[in-house]
Design a protein around this motif. Sequence first.
Motif, PDB file in Angstrom:
ATOM      1  N   GLY A  44       0.816  -1.216   0.000  1.00  0.00           N
ATOM      2  CA  GLY A  44       0.000   0.000   0.000  1.00  0.00           C
ATOM      3  C   GLY A  44       0.841   1.254   0.000  1.00  0.00           C
ATOM      4  O   GLY A  44       1.877   1.335  -0.667  1.00  0.00           O
ATOM      5  N   ASN A  45       0.424   2.265   0.769  1.00  0.00           N
ATOM      6  CA  ASN A  45       1.109   3.553   0.779  1.00  0.00           C
ATOM      7  C   ASN A  45       2.438   3.481   1.530  1.00  0.00           C
ATOM      8  O   ASN A  45       2.531   2.872   2.598  1.00  0.00           O
ATOM      9  N   PHE A  46       3.445   4.131   0.961  1.00  0.00           N
ATOM     10  CA  PHE A  46       4.750   4.276   1.599  1.00  0.00           C
ATOM     11  C   PHE A  46       5.036   5.765   1.651  1.00  0.00           C
ATOM     12  O   PHE A  46       5.436   6.379   0.663  1.00  0.00           O
ATOM     13  N   MET A  47       4.790   6.367   2.810  1.00  0.00           N
ATOM     14  CA  MET A  47       4.933   7.815   2.972  1.00  0.00           C
ATOM     15  C   MET A  47       5.763   8.105   4.217  1.00  0.00           C
ATOM     16  O   MET A  47       5.665   7.390   5.219  1.00  0.00           O
ATOM     17  N   GLY A  48       6.560   9.145   4.153  1.00  0.00           N
ATOM     18  CA  GLY A  48       7.371   9.474   5.303  1.00  0.00           C
ATOM     19  C   GLY A  48       8.291  10.644   5.049  1.00  0.00           C
ATOM     20  O   GLY A  48       8.009  11.493   4.199  1.00  0.00           O
ATOM     21  N   ALA A  49       9.414  10.681   5.769  1.00  0.00           N
ATOM     22  CA  ALA A  49      10.334  11.815   5.691  1.00  0.00           C
ATOM     23  C   ALA A  49      11.780  11.332   5.679  1.00  0.00           C
ATOM     24  O   ALA A  49      12.123  10.325   6.301  1.00  0.00           O
ATOM     25  N   PHE A  50      12.622  12.090   4.965  1.00  0.00           N
ATOM     26  CA  PHE A  50      14.057  11.848   4.825  1.00  0.00           C
ATOM     27  C   PHE A  50      14.742  13.108   5.349  1.00  0.00           C
ATOM     28  O   PHE A  50      14.480  14.218   4.860  1.00  0.00           O
ATOM     29  N   VAL A  51      15.642  12.962   6.325  1.00  0.00           N
ATOM     30  CA  VAL A  51      16.092  14.095   7.132  1.00  0.00           C
ATOM     31  C   VAL A  51      17.606  14.049   7.339  1.00  0.00           C
ATOM     32  O   VAL A  51      18.193  12.973   7.454  1.00  0.00           O
ATOM     33  N   THR A  52      18.253  15.225   7.399  1.00  0.00           N
ATOM     34  CA  THR A  52      19.639  15.288   7.870  1.00  0.00           C
ATOM     35  C   THR A  52      19.662  15.919   9.259  1.00  0.00           C
ATOM     36  O   THR A  52      18.880  16.811   9.576  1.00  0.00           O
ATOM     37  N   GLN A  53      20.606  15.431  10.078  1.00  0.00           N
ATOM     38  CA  GLN A  53      20.799  15.960  11.431  1.00  0.00           C
ATOM     39  C   GLN A  53      22.292  16.173  11.695  1.00  0.00           C
ATOM     40  O   GLN A  53      22.921  15.422  12.427  1.00  0.00           O
ATOM     41  N   PRO A  54      22.878  17.211  11.087  1.00  0.00           N
ATOM     42  CA  PRO A  54      24.287  17.508  11.373  1.00  0.00           C
ATOM     43  C   PRO A  54      24.464  18.038  12.793  1.00  0.00           C
ATOM     44  O   PRO A  54      23.522  18.540  13.413  1.00  0.00           O
ATOM     45  N   THR A  55      25.672  17.921  13.299  1.00  0.00           N
ATOM     46  CA  THR A  55      25.953  18.452  14.624  1.00  0.00           C
ATOM     47  C   THR A  55      25.979  19.977  14.598  1.00  0.00           C
ATOM     48  O   THR A  55      26.389  20.583  13.599  1.00  0.00           O
ATOM     49  N   THR A  56      25.536  20.570  15.679  1.00  0.00           N
ATOM     50  CA  THR A  56      25.600  22.027  15.806  1.00  0.00           C
ATOM     51  C   THR A  56      26.925  22.467  16.422  1.00  0.00           C
ATOM     52  O   THR A  56      27.205  23.657  16.510  1.00  0.00           O
ATOM     53  N   GLY A  57      27.729  21.487  16.881  1.00  0.00           N
ATOM     54  CA  GLY A  57      28.974  21.809  17.559  1.00  0.00           C
ATOM     55  C   GLY A  57      28.788  22.106  19.031  1.00  0.00           C
ATOM     56  O   GLY A  57      29.752  22.413  19.732  1.00  0.00           O
ATOM     57  N   GLY A  94      26.885  19.919  21.094  1.00  0.00           N
ATOM     58  CA  GLY A  94      26.312  18.719  21.687  1.00  0.00           C
ATOM     59  C   GLY A  94      24.892  18.428  21.242  1.00  0.00           C
ATOM     60  O   GLY A  94      24.219  17.586  21.847  1.00  0.00           O
ATOM     61  N   GLU A  95      24.437  19.118  20.208  1.00  0.00           N
ATOM     62  CA  GLU A  95      23.089  18.920  19.708  1.00  0.00           C
ATOM     63  C   GLU A  95      23.132  18.713  18.198  1.00  0.00           C
ATOM     64  O   GLU A  95      24.175  18.881  17.561  1.00  0.00           O
ATOM     65  N   ASN A  96      21.972  18.354  17.639  1.00  0.00           N
ATOM     66  CA  ASN A  96      21.859  18.159  16.195  1.00  0.00           C
ATOM     67  C   ASN A  96      20.693  18.969  15.656  1.00  0.00           C
ATOM     68  O   ASN A  96      19.623  18.994  16.266  1.00  0.00           O
ATOM     69  N   SER A  97      20.913  19.610  14.508  1.00  0.00           N
ATOM     70  CA  SER A  97      19.804  20.329  13.872  1.00  0.00           C
ATOM     71  C   SER A  97      18.893  19.336  13.173  1.00  0.00           C
ATOM     72  O   SER A  97      19.209  18.146  13.043  1.00  0.00           O
ATOM     73  N   TRP A  98      17.760  19.825  12.710  1.00  0.00           N
ATOM     74  CA  TRP A  98      16.750  18.968  12.072  1.00  0.00           C
ATOM     75  C   TRP A  98      16.387  19.584  10.719  1.00  0.00           C
ATOM     76  O   TRP A  98      15.901  20.711  10.646  1.00  0.00           O
ATOM     77  N   ASN A  99      16.603  18.834   9.633  1.00  0.00           N
ATOM     78  CA  ASN A  99      16.366  19.347   8.287  1.00  0.00           C
ATOM     79  C   ASN A  99      15.540  18.345   7.494  1.00  0.00           C
ATOM     80  O   ASN A  99      16.076  17.399   6.900  1.00  0.00           O
ATOM     81  N   ASP A 100      14.236  18.520   7.530  1.00  0.00           N
ATOM     82  CA  ASP A 100      13.312  17.651   6.793  1.00  0.00           C
ATOM     83  C   ASP A 100      13.330  18.103   5.342  1.00  0.00           C
ATOM     84  O   ASP A 100      12.609  19.018   4.952  1.00  0.00           O
ATOM     85  N   LEU A 101      14.150  17.443   4.520  1.00  0.00           N
ATOM     86  CA  LEU A 101      14.377  17.896   3.149  1.00  0.00           C
ATOM     87  C   LEU A 101      13.470  17.222   2.138  1.00  0.00           C
ATOM     88  O   LEU A 101      13.299  17.725   1.027  1.00  0.00           O
ATOM     89  N   TYR A 102      12.919  16.067   2.484  1.00  0.00           N
ATOM     90  CA  TYR A 102      12.102  15.355   1.512  1.00  0.00           C
ATOM     91  C   TYR A 102      10.991  14.573   2.201  1.00  0.00           C
ATOM     92  O   TYR A 102      11.244  13.584   2.883  1.00  0.00           O
ATOM     93  N   ASP A 103       9.765  15.019   2.059  1.00  0.00           N
ATOM     94  CA  ASP A 103       8.592  14.267   2.498  1.00  0.00           C
ATOM     95  C   ASP A 103       8.117  13.469   1.299  1.00  0.00           C
ATOM     96  O   ASP A 103       7.594  14.026   0.338  1.00  0.00           O
ATOM     97  N   PHE A 104       8.306  12.155   1.350  1.00  0.00           N
ATOM     98  CA  PHE A 104       8.031  11.321   0.180  1.00  0.00           C
ATOM     99  C   PHE A 104       6.672  10.642   0.282  1.00  0.00           C
ATOM    100  O   PHE A 104       6.085  10.521   1.359  1.00  0.00           O
ATOM    101  N   GLY A 105       6.180  10.205  -0.860  1.00  0.00           N
ATOM    102  CA  GLY A 105       4.931   9.458  -0.906  1.00  0.00           C
ATOM    103  C   GLY A 105       4.870   8.585  -2.139  1.00  0.00           C
ATOM    104  O   GLY A 105       4.930   9.081  -3.264  1.00  0.00           O
ATOM    105  N   GLU A 106       4.811   7.296  -1.938  1.00  0.00           N
ATOM    106  CA  GLU A 106       4.736   6.318  -3.017  1.00  0.00           C
ATOM    107  C   GLU A 106       3.662   5.302  -2.650  1.00  0.00           C
ATOM    108  O   GLU A 106       3.146   5.304  -1.538  1.00  0.00           O
ATOM    109  N   ALA A 107       3.326   4.407  -3.582  1.00  0.00           N
ATOM    110  CA  ALA A 107       2.324   3.388  -3.273  1.00  0.00           C
ATOM    111  C   ALA A 107       2.482   2.187  -4.181  1.00  0.00           C
ATOM    112  O   ALA A 107       2.913   2.318  -5.328  1.00  0.00           O
TER     113      ALA A 107
END
Length: 286
Positions: free
Chosen positions: A191-204, A206-219
């Motif tokens: 059926g449906n295959f939907m979700g998100a592809f994200v990068t989380q580089p270090t901020t320097g 001790g934390e990581n940023s959040w970059n939702d670059l591709y919200d995909f949707g296939e079926a």
Amino acid sequence: MKKFLACALALTLTSAMFASCGSSDDSSSKAEAKTTTTTTTAATTTEATTTTAAPESTAASGTESEGEAAKDISEMPATLKNYEEASVYFKKDMDVASIVEPFAEKDYENDESHVNLSIEELAGIPMLKVETLDQDDQGNYKIPKIKFHMEKFFEGHEADLEKIFTIKADVVTKAVGEFTGDDGTKSLVPGNFMGAFVTQPTTGEGENSWNDLYDFGEAEWTSEWGSYELTMRPGIKDGATFVNSTEPQYVSLMRWGIPNQADFYIADLRFEDEDGNVIACANFGK
């Protein structure tokens, strides 16, 4: 109408679980989930997420629909776009836990599922298998969320991390449990295959940023399995690229919840520089 309702049911159930995951800097507020579906397997990448119309479901008529025969899993290897020249391959003897791990947002109390991560050979190709274990109160399978350790892939050559402009992944979905259409007809389809592809580089810090670059949707509503190429380009967005560091940095992937049981498999990861050249990960090649 029957096909439309089947798809609408799947999307309605999925949409109810569209809470995204957090990171160490409360990135759940940064990664607002959106229903994103498209009928093409080539990923369209932008700096912002997009929302398009859902593909029409063909689940109501069993494993064959509209004259389209179900594909045997033996056809799957030929569909992988990057397997001939990828940066990361998965092998049966690798220590999975050292390179990829599930998120553990709020101890799995909300939309997120426990997952089982393993290496399994599918049609002769060793792949990372992501098995979703938890269901919600309505019986729908919750959201599997995983993150790859980029600092492990690039251990000893961390300077290559900042060269990454494009990231690709070949992903295969495979039904385990049957999808039930609006008329009660059961089909062994993912059926449906939907979700998100994200990068989380270090901020320097001790934390990581959040970059939702591709919200995909296939079926895939005809066969027991589906094959897709996911593509995102962190190089087009400030702050989304990785840095030369040994600190933890991640590529993260999640699939929204679905009503039937379906595992997904990752065949490979491919990292490219701005000119499209593959960046090798020496310890994870063929």
